[in-house]
Design an enzyme around this catalytic site. Sequence first.
Site, PDB file in Angstrom:
ATOM      1  N   GLU A   1       0.829  -1.385   0.228  1.00 63.81           N
ATOM      2  CA  GLU A   1      -0.068  -0.240   0.351  1.00 63.81           C
ATOM      3  C   GLU A   1       0.811   1.458  -0.004  1.00 63.81           C
ATOM      4  O   GLU A   1       2.159   1.103   0.750  1.00 63.81           O
ATOM      5  CB  GLU A   1      -0.955  -0.070   1.377  1.00 63.81           C
TER       6      GLU A   1
ATOM      7  N   LYS B   1      -9.138   2.139  -2.001  1.00 65.78           N
ATOM      8  CA  LYS B   1      -9.109   1.603  -0.814  1.00 65.78           C
ATOM      9  C   LYS B   1     -10.587   2.231  -0.078  1.00 65.78           C
ATOM     10  O   LYS B   1     -11.139   3.108  -0.269  1.00 65.78           O
ATOM     11  CB  LYS B   1      -8.155   1.699   0.519  1.00 65.78           C
TER      12      LYS B   1
ATOM     13  N   CYS C   1      -5.341  -3.638   2.689  1.00 61.13           N
ATOM     14  CA  CYS C   1      -5.187  -3.285   4.046  1.00 61.13           C
ATOM     15  C   CYS C   1      -6.134  -3.635   4.587  1.00 61.13           C
ATOM     16  O   CYS C   1      -6.720  -4.305   5.226  1.00 61.13           O
ATOM     17  CB  CYS C   1      -4.762  -2.199   4.346  1.00 61.13           C
TER      18      CYS C   1
END
Length: 570
Positions: free
Chosen positions: A68, A135, A171
């Site tokens: 990330e 995300k 994540c």
Amino acid sequence: MCYSLFRYSLQIVTLPFYDTVQKKNQTLRIALAQLNVCVGDVQDNLRKVREAILHAREQQADVVVFPELVLAGYPPEDLLFRPDFIAQMQAGVEALAVDAHGITVILGAPVQRAGLLQNMACVLRDGEVLAEYAKQCLPNYRVFDEKRYFTPGTEPLVIEVAGVKLGLLICEDIWEDAPAKAAVIAGAEALCVLNASPFSYDKQAQRTELLQRQASTTGCALAYVNVVGGQDELVFDGDSMLLDAAGNIVFRAQAFVEGVFVQDWDVGSVCRGVLHTPSDLTPMIYQAITTGIRDYVHKNGFSRVLLGLSGGIDSALVLALAVDALGAENVEAVMMPFHYTSEMSVEDAYQQAAWLGVHYRNLPIADIYNSFTGLLAPEFGDRPVDVTEQNLQARIRGVLLMSLSNKLGSLLLSTSNKSESAVGYATLYGDMAGGFSPLKDVYKLQVYQLAEYRNTLGQAIPQRVIERPPSAELAPGQVDQDSLPPYEVLDAILQRFIENDEVLDEIVADGFDAAIVRRVVNLVLLSEYKRRQAAPGVRISGRGFGKDWRYPITSAWRKNLPFKTPKEQA
């Protein structure tokens, strides 16, 4: 296979043999790029990514996956508000697309689209940005502030690589159920997760359990790639891994090691073997701290460090950590004895410095102390001797250490631990002086555990340093327990209050004396002003005295510490 970016040497990772139950042939040669990048070092981060792409392609990988925000480093914080920084990120993504010939590249970067900044996974191949995934779940707790910067995504993304349909996640997305389920509904046969997940001593087990649950629940094999290295107070362990659809770990990269790990990943097979998570956390914690020291020193342009070596346990452990992180030739120890410094302390400090092979100085402070007290005597008048004189000793030492730091160009390491910092048992502008604090998030009892562990690796810390009662040696016969509860009690109370947010009644219900609990908690709140002026240090717990501790300095709450929960008070 693993290509290590350290010293540009090729490593071969040999995996244990697993008896597999074949479902269908869906093998993907995947490269997990577990990189150590620096926030804001755009050109060097680009270089590392390019090298990783090259070596993954040389090893005939179908896809290489990066962590990330790998181009920016994590966390970039308010650099994300700068349009020039975001422009560099966009240019970097476009430049790397040109390098992605014959291999699919999935990397993390902050990307602005339609005026909105998003934490993005970019899919690159043959000169093009083929797809982007934003995300969806933005963490905004403890050390995370992503809602301050990013707009969340709303749609899943599934890409096909070598006949395998990969669902992309970033994540926090894997810590929630909805994004993974949406990817599966969209056709994902395997999940690929880009991460910047910081280390804490309970995180690895939590993370492993979570990934195994998500893989087995979704029925998808899972690739997890994480950044590695230190960034200010955070340290990242890497711990990248591959799991099968039943949640078995079929590959796990070495923690805290930078490298490009290439594996033939059969997403259609289920393994009968399991790679286990290490149960002994002390070696991991030790490695986390040495990594944090090394990267903080090097990434901030230093090559050498120094510290005050008192003959006590805290400075002894910091010296060992510094030597292991940087090499003995880059570490210097300074003993600064006074009237109350025992001969044992002087002997043990000298012995440890000799064992570890560091440069050692002995600078007695009695004459300086006498000059200070002589000058201040008319101002102090007939006021009795108190903690002022003790603090003066510590501040003289701080002045000497900072002067050596300035003149020699060496970063000064502070030696205070978390227990001391919590209750203010350290002198502002004295032993708190320093540019980095390796033990900032290490409780006193953990200091002893780490010291004992280090001695199992080789002679490093004299045994009587570990066995003697801890003392600041600022007054005759002084020991820590004169003014603090036993560390077994103190640390237990601190952990409950600081990390678990337990109310006082809950702590007392665990068997602790109410008066001691109130006193300890009051000291924690009273000492906030000191901690705000302390050096940064490695975070190893679920809550350190850094970004995830934001108590006010000015607060009257401590004057009326409640012994009832809010519900009971109501």
